[in-house]
Design a protein around this motif. Structure first.
Motif, PDB file in Angstrom:
ATOM      1  N   THR A 147       0.828  -1.202   0.000  1.00 15.13           N
ATOM      2  CA  THR A 147       0.000   0.000   0.000  1.00 15.13           C
ATOM      3  C   THR A 147       0.863   1.252   0.000  1.00 15.13           C
ATOM      4  O   THR A 147       0.613   2.207  -0.746  1.00 15.13           O
ATOM      5  N   LEU A 148       1.901   1.263   0.821  1.00 18.69           N
ATOM      6  CA  LEU A 148       2.771   2.435   0.882  1.00 18.69           C
ATOM      7  C   LEU A 148       3.569   2.609  -0.403  1.00 18.69           C
ATOM      8  O   LEU A 148       3.647   3.708  -0.962  1.00 18.69           O
ATOM      9  N   LEU A 149       4.154   1.536  -0.892  1.00 13.52           N
ATOM     10  CA  LEU A 149       5.072   1.648  -2.027  1.00 13.52           C
ATOM     11  C   LEU A 149       4.360   1.826  -3.362  1.00 13.52           C
ATOM     12  O   LEU A 149       4.989   2.248  -4.342  1.00 13.52           O
ATOM     13  N   THR A 150       3.078   1.519  -3.432  1.00 19.97           N
ATOM     14  CA  THR A 150       2.321   1.780  -4.657  1.00 19.97           C
ATOM     15  C   THR A 150       1.513   3.074  -4.568  1.00 19.97           C
ATOM     16  O   THR A 150       0.859   3.469  -5.537  1.00 19.97           O
ATOM     17  N   ASN A 151       1.569   3.731  -3.424  1.00 16.75           N
ATOM     18  CA  ASN A 151       0.832   4.970  -3.233  1.00 16.75           C
ATOM     19  C   ASN A 151       1.405   6.069  -4.124  1.00 16.75           C
ATOM     20  O   ASN A 151       2.610   6.116  -4.368  1.00 16.75           O
ATOM     21  N   LYS A 152       0.532   6.948  -4.596  1.00 16.40           N
ATOM     22  CA  LYS A 152       0.974   8.041  -5.462  1.00 16.40           C
ATOM     23  C   LYS A 152       0.427   9.374  -4.970  1.00 16.40           C
ATOM     24  O   LYS A 152      -0.675   9.448  -4.425  1.00 16.40           O
ATOM     25  N   ILE A 153       1.236  10.394  -5.161  1.00 20.49           N
ATOM     26  CA  ILE A 153       0.812  11.757  -4.854  1.00 20.49           C
ATOM     27  C   ILE A 153      -0.154  12.218  -5.939  1.00 20.49           C
ATOM     28  O   ILE A 153       0.109  12.063  -7.128  1.00 20.49           O
ATOM     29  N   VAL A 154      -1.278  12.780  -5.508  1.00 22.63           N
ATOM     30  CA  VAL A 154      -2.277  13.303  -6.444  1.00 22.63           C
ATOM     31  C   VAL A 154      -2.099  14.818  -6.544  1.00 22.63           C
ATOM     32  O   VAL A 154      -2.151  15.524  -5.531  1.00 22.63           O
ATOM     33  N   GLN A 155      -1.880  15.319  -7.749  1.00 22.99           N
ATOM     34  CA  GLN A 155      -1.777  16.765  -7.936  1.00 22.99           C
ATOM     35  C   GLN A 155      -2.941  17.238  -8.788  1.00 22.99           C
ATOM     36  O   GLN A 155      -3.024  16.973  -9.979  1.00 22.99           O
ATOM     37  N   ASN A 156      -3.860  17.928  -8.129  1.00 23.75           N
ATOM     38  CA  ASN A 156      -4.972  18.582  -8.812  1.00 23.75           C
ATOM     39  C   ASN A 156      -5.447  19.713  -7.909  1.00 23.75           C
ATOM     40  O   ASN A 156      -4.766  20.062  -6.938  1.00 23.75           O
ATOM     41  N   GLN A 157      -6.583  20.284  -8.196  1.00 21.77           N
ATOM     42  CA  GLN A 157      -7.044  21.454  -7.447  1.00 21.77           C
ATOM     43  C   GLN A 157      -7.243  21.164  -5.961  1.00 21.77           C
ATOM     44  O   GLN A 157      -7.076  22.042  -5.121  1.00 21.77           O
ATOM     45  N   THR A 158      -7.588  19.919  -5.637  1.00 26.36           N
ATOM     46  CA  THR A 158      -7.837  19.571  -4.237  1.00 26.36           C
ATOM     47  C   THR A 158      -6.766  18.654  -3.659  1.00 26.36           C
ATOM     48  O   THR A 158      -6.939  18.093  -2.589  1.00 26.36           O
ATOM     49  N   GLY A 159      -5.646  18.513  -4.366  1.00 20.30           N
ATOM     50  CA  GLY A 159      -4.589  17.615  -3.905  1.00 20.30           C
ATOM     51  C   GLY A 159      -3.807  18.136  -2.725  1.00 20.30           C
ATOM     52  O   GLY A 159      -3.068  17.385  -2.082  1.00 20.30           O
ATOM     53  N   THR A 160      -3.942  19.424  -2.435  1.00 20.38           N
ATOM     54  CA  THR A 160      -3.393  20.029  -1.217  1.00 20.38           C
ATOM     55  C   THR A 160      -4.452  20.987  -0.686  1.00 20.38           C
ATOM     56  O   THR A 160      -5.538  21.111  -1.260  1.00 20.38           O
ATOM     57  N   ALA A 161      -4.143  21.722   0.364  1.00 19.49           N
ATOM     58  CA  ALA A 161      -5.068  22.722   0.901  1.00 19.49           C
ATOM     59  C   ALA A 161      -4.814  24.103   0.314  1.00 19.49           C
ATOM     60  O   ALA A 161      -5.372  25.086   0.798  1.00 19.49           O
ATOM     61  N   GLU A 162      -3.985  24.172  -0.749  1.00 20.68           N
ATOM     62  CA  GLU A 162      -3.570  25.457  -1.307  1.00 20.68           C
ATOM     63  C   GLU A 162      -4.040  25.678  -2.744  1.00 20.68           C
ATOM     64  O   GLU A 162      -3.678  26.679  -3.358  1.00 20.68           O
ATOM     65  N   GLY A 163      -4.780  24.727  -3.300  1.00 21.22           N
ATOM     66  CA  GLY A 163      -5.236  24.859  -4.675  1.00 21.22           C
ATOM     67  C   GLY A 163      -4.179  24.530  -5.710  1.00 21.22           C
ATOM     68  O   GLY A 163      -4.365  24.719  -6.905  1.00 21.22           O
TER      69      GLY A 163
END
Length: 341
Positions: free
Chosen positions: A72-88
């Motif tokens: 689960t950890l090693l296949t996890n991916k960072i999601v980058q989109n409008q809601t992928g962080t709290a900063e837009g």
């Protein structure tokens, strides 16, 4: 040898350059250029969305789904989109590592400087001092406990502690949640820091030796606080909190002579951006765009009553910075880190 590295920010007249050289130290083993891994802990200022995380809150897991396995950890991916962080958009740890900046999905394993982010949006330091925002929130103390139990056994064969920086930005929720408590705040903030550094010792015992702590932004100058004669928290509370962080960071370094402890004065850098916004491409420091969370806000901002794009604002919403401000702060932070060769 012991190193307390205060990454002090700029004089107001010169943008984004540290005001003074760091105080000489007895040891100097930290090298940003050879740092290949960043492990992040904290709150919404630091969290990134993961494909195996709680939506809008975490990279992996939550308090009700605390355990995870290696796959689960090693296949996890960072999601980058409008809601992928709290900063837009990308936040400071993504800008700092250049990991997860691209729209879509990014595996930390594929980044030149890997970002493993265990921060949880809405986190405080510990329920010992303030309640959870939700029953699924993972406090800072529990983020580190979770990492010790489930993350470190998976990453330790791959992540060399001598090439790793631990990054912790915490306290935004703590100071907001407790601002009206009937307590002696210097003592209360000292107690918060004592609890925080008890958990830092857990990471130290796992072999990590380099630590970056970010102090609080000017939370007395959020849009809501600028609109009232009695801001909460106020500037004095923020100063007391930041002083307690520095005091405990000094103590941690003194007690652990092989630790590199870097305290970055985010408060001063961000205050300078607010005081001299035009230098940083910022046009609004007093308000935020009401349509910040709308899917078409990037190009259709005028439809929501916003005279300029969201990335020209200092505040993304009532309490978070825009991605643009995160990027400008990191311009200075990275230069400061590189000075510690």
């Amino acid at each position: 040898m012991s190193t307390v590295k205060r990454l002090l920010c700029i004089a107001a007249s010169i943008p984004m350059i540290s005001a003074h050289p760091p105080i000489p130290t007895r040891g100097n083993s930290f090298d940003w250029d050879s740092t290949r891994y960043l492990l992040a802990f904290g709150d919404s200022y630091t969290y990134v969305q993961g494909t195996h995380g709680y939506p809008n809150f975490s990279f992996i897991g939550d308090q009700l789904n605390f355990a995870y396995d290696a796959k689960t950890l090693l296949t996890n991916k960072i999601v980058q989109n409008q809601t992928g962080t709290a900063e837009g958009g990308p936040n400071w740890v993504e800008f700092l590592t250049k990991c997860g900046l691209q729209e879509g999905l990014t595996s930390p394993l594929h980044c030149e400087r890997q970002l493993w982010d265990f921060a949880f949006a809405g986190a405080d330091i510990s329920v010992e001092h303030t309640p959870l925002h939700h029953n699924y929130t993972i406090s800072l103390v529990n983020q580190i406990a979770q990492y010790k139990q489930y993350g470190h056994p998976v990453l330790s064969p791959k992540v060399n502690p001598t090439e790793t920086l631990i990054a912790i930005w915490i306290g935004i929720n703590d100071i907001n949640d407790s601002a009206k408590y009937p307590v002696h705040f210097p003592t209360f903030y000292n107690d918060l820091m004592a609890t925080l550094f008890d958990s830092v010792h857990v990471l130290y015992a796992l072999g990590y030796r380099s630590y970056l702590f970010m102090n609080l932004p000017p939370l007395d100058r959020t849009p809501g606080n600028q609109a009232t004669p009695t801001p909460s928290p106020n500037a004095t509370q923020v100063s007391w909190f930041n002083g307690a962080l520095q005091h405990h960071a000094d103590g941690f370094a003194a007690a652990n002579h092989d630790a590199n402890v870097l305290v970055y004065d985010a408060h001063s850098v961000l205050s300078d951006i607010m005081d001299h916004p035009a230098r940083y491409g910022v046009v609004n420091t007093t308000d935020f765009c009401a349509g910040y969370d709308q899917p078409d806000i990037e190009w259709n901002y005028e439809a929501y009553g916003c005279p300029s794009p969201v990335d020209t604002y200092f505040w993304f919403n009532s309490g978070h910075l825009t991605s643009h401000v995160h990027e400008k702060m990191v311009d200075d932070l990275e230069r400061a880190l590189k000075r510690w060769k």
